[in-house]
Design a protein around this motif. Structure first.
Motif, short mmCIF file in Angstrom:
data_model
loop_
_atom_site.label_atom_id
_atom_site.label_comp_id
_atom_site.label_asym_id
_atom_site.label_seq_id
_atom_site.Cartn_x
_atom_site.Cartn_y
_atom_site.Cartn_z
N ALA A 54 0.84 -1.20 0.00
CA ALA A 54 0.00 0.00 0.00
C ALA A 54 0.88 1.26 0.00
O ALA A 54 0.62 2.21 -0.76
N ALA A 55 1.94 1.24 0.81
CA ALA A 55 2.84 2.39 0.88
C ALA A 55 3.52 2.64 -0.46
O ALA A 55 3.61 3.78 -0.93
N HIS A 56 4.00 1.57 -1.10
CA HIS A 56 4.64 1.72 -2.42
C HIS A 56 3.66 2.30 -3.44
O HIS A 56 4.03 3.16 -4.24
N LEU A 57 2.42 1.83 -3.42
CA LEU A 57 1.42 2.34 -4.37
C LEU A 57 1.17 3.83 -4.14
O LEU A 57 1.06 4.61 -5.10
N LEU A 58 1.09 4.23 -2.88
CA LEU A 58 0.81 5.64 -2.56
C LEU A 58 1.99 6.55 -2.94
O LEU A 58 1.79 7.68 -3.37
N ARG A 59 3.20 6.05 -2.79
CA ARG A 59 4.39 6.86 -3.05
C ARG A 59 4.83 6.84 -4.52
O ARG A 59 5.75 7.57 -4.89
N ALA A 60 4.23 6.00 -5.32
CA ALA A 60 4.66 5.85 -6.72
C ALA A 60 4.45 7.13 -7.52
O ALA A 60 3.51 7.89 -7.25
N ASP A 61 5.32 7.36 -8.49
CA ASP A 61 5.04 8.39 -9.50
C ASP A 61 3.89 7.91 -10.38
O ASP A 61 2.98 8.66 -10.71
N HIS A 62 3.96 6.65 -10.76
CA HIS A 62 2.91 6.08 -11.62
C HIS A 62 2.74 4.60 -11.27
O HIS A 62 3.59 3.77 -11.65
N ALA A 63 1.70 4.29 -10.55
CA ALA A 63 1.42 2.90 -10.16
C ALA A 63 0.40 2.28 -11.12
O ALA A 63 -0.55 2.95 -11.53
N VAL A 64 0.62 1.01 -11.47
CA VAL A 64 -0.34 0.29 -12.31
C VAL A 64 -0.67 -1.05 -11.65
O VAL A 64 0.22 -1.76 -11.17
N LEU A 65 -1.97 -1.37 -11.63
CA LEU A 65 -2.44 -2.67 -11.14
C LEU A 65 -2.71 -3.55 -12.35
O LEU A 65 -3.56 -3.23 -13.18
N SER A 66 -1.97 -4.63 -12.47
CA SER A 66 -2.10 -5.52 -13.62
C SER A 66 -3.20 -6.54 -13.35
O SER A 66 -3.28 -7.13 -12.28
N ILE A 67 -4.06 -6.74 -14.36
CA ILE A 67 -5.24 -7.61 -14.18
C ILE A 67 -5.18 -8.75 -15.19
O ILE A 67 -5.18 -8.51 -16.40
N ASN A 68 -5.14 -9.98 -14.71
CA ASN A 68 -5.29 -11.12 -15.63
C ASN A 68 -6.67 -11.77 -15.43
O ASN A 68 -7.51 -11.23 -14.70
N GLY A 69 -6.89 -12.90 -16.07
CA GLY A 69 -8.22 -13.50 -16.05
C GLY A 69 -8.70 -13.86 -14.65
O GLY A 69 -9.83 -13.56 -14.27
N ASN A 70 -7.82 -14.51 -13.86
CA ASN A 70 -8.26 -14.90 -12.51
C ASN A 70 -8.45 -13.69 -11.60
O ASN A 70 -9.35 -13.68 -10.77
N VAL A 71 -7.60 -12.69 -11.75
CA VAL A 71 -7.74 -11.47 -10.93
C VAL A 71 -9.08 -10.81 -11.24
O VAL A 71 -9.84 -10.44 -10.33
N ALA A 72 -9.39 -10.71 -12.53
CA ALA A 72 -10.66 -10.08 -12.93
C ALA A 72 -11.85 -10.88 -12.41
O ALA A 72 -12.85 -10.31 -11.96
N PRO B 294 -12.81 -8.23 -9.06
CA PRO B 294 -12.95 -7.09 -9.97
C PRO B 294 -13.24 -5.79 -9.22
O PRO B 294 -12.55 -4.78 -9.42
N GLY B 295 -14.26 -5.82 -8.36
CA GLY B 295 -14.64 -4.61 -7.62
C GLY B 295 -13.54 -4.19 -6.65
O GLY B 295 -13.28 -2.99 -6.47
N GLU B 296 -12.88 -5.16 -6.05
CA GLU B 296 -11.83 -4.88 -5.08
C GLU B 296 -10.63 -4.21 -5.76
O GLU B 296 -9.96 -3.35 -5.15
N MET B 297 -10.32 -4.60 -7.00
CA MET B 297 -9.20 -3.98 -7.71
C MET B 297 -9.57 -2.53 -8.09
O MET B 297 -8.73 -1.63 -8.04
N VAL B 298 -10.82 -2.33 -8.49
CA VAL B 298 -11.26 -0.97 -8.83
C VAL B 298 -11.16 -0.08 -7.58
O VAL B 298 -10.66 1.05 -7.65
N GLU B 299 -11.57 -0.60 -6.45
CA GLU B 299 -11.48 0.16 -5.19
C GLU B 299 -10.04 0.49 -4.83
O GLU B 299 -9.73 1.60 -4.38
N LEU B 300 -9.15 -0.49 -5.01
CA LEU B 300 -7.73 -0.26 -4.69
C LEU B 300 -7.14 0.81 -5.61
O LEU B 300 -6.37 1.67 -5.18
N ALA B 301 -7.53 0.75 -6.88
CA ALA B 301 -7.04 1.76 -7.84
C ALA B 301 -7.49 3.15 -7.40
O ALA B 301 -6.71 4.11 -7.41
N GLU B 302 -8.74 3.26 -6.97
CA GLU B 302 -9.27 4.55 -6.52
C GLU B 302 -8.57 5.03 -5.25
O GLU B 302 -8.25 6.20 -5.10
N ALA B 303 -8.31 4.10 -4.34
CA ALA B 303 -7.70 4.47 -3.05
C ALA B 303 -6.25 4.92 -3.20
O ALA B 303 -5.73 5.63 -2.34
#
Lengths: 248, 248
Positions: A65-83, A87-96
């Motif tokens: 979480a700390a790395h994501l917040l401090r990043a210049d540009h963070a990306v969450l990679s989504i594959n089939g099982n993650v999606a 799905p909703g949890e990844m969208v929430e994490l991206a927003e947070a």
């Protein structure tokens, strides 16, 4: 998490929810055959781990979480099982965390890319990357290397849950800070990661989001979460938990 | 085992062969979604076990061979994953021990029953039971209980590889000598079995056949193989191997 008809207090709730979501993923063309086999491997490791978030996995989630917040540009990679699974949890994490979402498949087909992007949009995603595919990860063959130039191509921090070992290694070699969710502490993905979260993705992603909300606006606490996390010790602890768990 | 284009000496030969057969099983309508997930669970346990036949699994295979040879009526139960993974090997084992082959599915559909019976016939099976379904296993609900009256219904010894726990328990309660192949020593199937073989089915079935050929016509050696096998000790040894295996 209200998409199965079982109370959250049910002892098998998490497992039933997971099974329900992965099967729905197959129906929607999101989850592949390889994804189902990978799901089974994860179930076995989670069973041996005691289907719980061990303390080092919680510390990893906080560091991630700390790395994501401090990043210049963070990306969450989504594959089939993650999606399929979160799905909703990844969208929430991206927003947070202000991170981008990018679809990235080991077995890339346009139909699966589109199905996954649609699925994420149904769960509230506004911008989904991965369909442009105008960037490349060096050291991988053509199809496996495709990323968006303004997505993973440009990112300094990437969260790659349930990722294939080759790609995890290639991303690490590009100098990116790599955050991994993987239930096998011996996998190359976990071994390669800056931050390996050895936990079920169903538990891990909401946990990272919670830590991100807690750490937001507190650079000192973020730095501390990163400094205190020891990847090697966390992998050892996870392996001990899996290998040494009590017999039921 | 010549259906993949990889030399048998390849370190990942077994794993590639398994993957190839299970995917072909999906194409043929033999392997279900649940079967793919189960396959993944097996992969994880086998990985932790070191992808080898441990001594107690070999002793179990020998005891299983002895039980099959001494049976009044032995039946080898075949589900989707068994048919996909070891069709020819099951036919060979049936021939070596005089056992019947019976298709028996957790999720029974006529189409899958027929596809599996056809697949076994393509691999040399002459008589395939399971399609009559005029017998019942007591203690299971209707669809799950179906067996052939002159097959599993009549058998005193049954080999049920990769079997669901409920059915394994129900068969044991009917007083049948139950031989199980399962990579999870903590599963109810393994715990319930007279002889639990904790090994990859790809290694286990040819091994049982080899022991059967060795033990044939030697009642003393058969009795010794049965007497010397200790199911509880074998399950403990398998769990120790999985939990305590060396880190690579």
């Amino acid at each position: 998490m209200t998409d199965v008809d079982v109370p959250e207090s049910h002892p098998r709730y998490e497992s039933l929810l997971t099974r329900h979501r992965i099967e729905a993923g197959v129906e929607k063309g999101i989850t592949s055959k390889q994804g189902l086999i990978a799901q089974g491997r994860g179930e076995a490791y989670d069973y041996l781990l005691g289907e719980r978030t061990i303390p080092t996995a919680d510390a990893a989630a906080r560091a991630a979480a700390a790395h994501l917040l401090r990043a210049d540009h963070a990306v969450l990679s989504i594959n089939g099982n993650v999606a399929a699974l979160v799905p909703g949890e990844m969208v929430e994490l991206a927003e947070a965390t202000g991170a981008d979402l990018e679809v990235n498949l080991f077995n890339r087909t346009e139909a699966r890319m589109e199905a996954i992007a649609d699925h994420l949009r149904e769960h509230g995603a506004e911008d989904v990357k991965g369909l442009t595919a105008d960037g490349r990860i060096s050291g991988l063959d053509h199809e496996r290397a495709k990323v968006d130039a303004d997505g993973i191509g440009d990112a300094d921090v990437v969260l790659v849950p349930l990722e294939d070992g080759d790609r995890a290694e290639a991303l690490a070699e590009m100098g990116k800070t790599e955050l991994v969710v993987d239930l096998n502490p011996l996998s190359r993905s976990a071994q390669t990661a800056t931050v390996p979260i050895v936990d079920n993705i169903i538990r891990a992603i909401p946990n990272v989001t919670e830590h991100a909300r807690d750490l937001e606006g507190d650079p000192e606490a973020q730095q501390q979460a990163i400094d205190e996390f020891d990847a090697e010790a966390a992998l050892d602890a996870a392996e001990r938990a899996i290998r040494g768990g009590d017999i039921e």
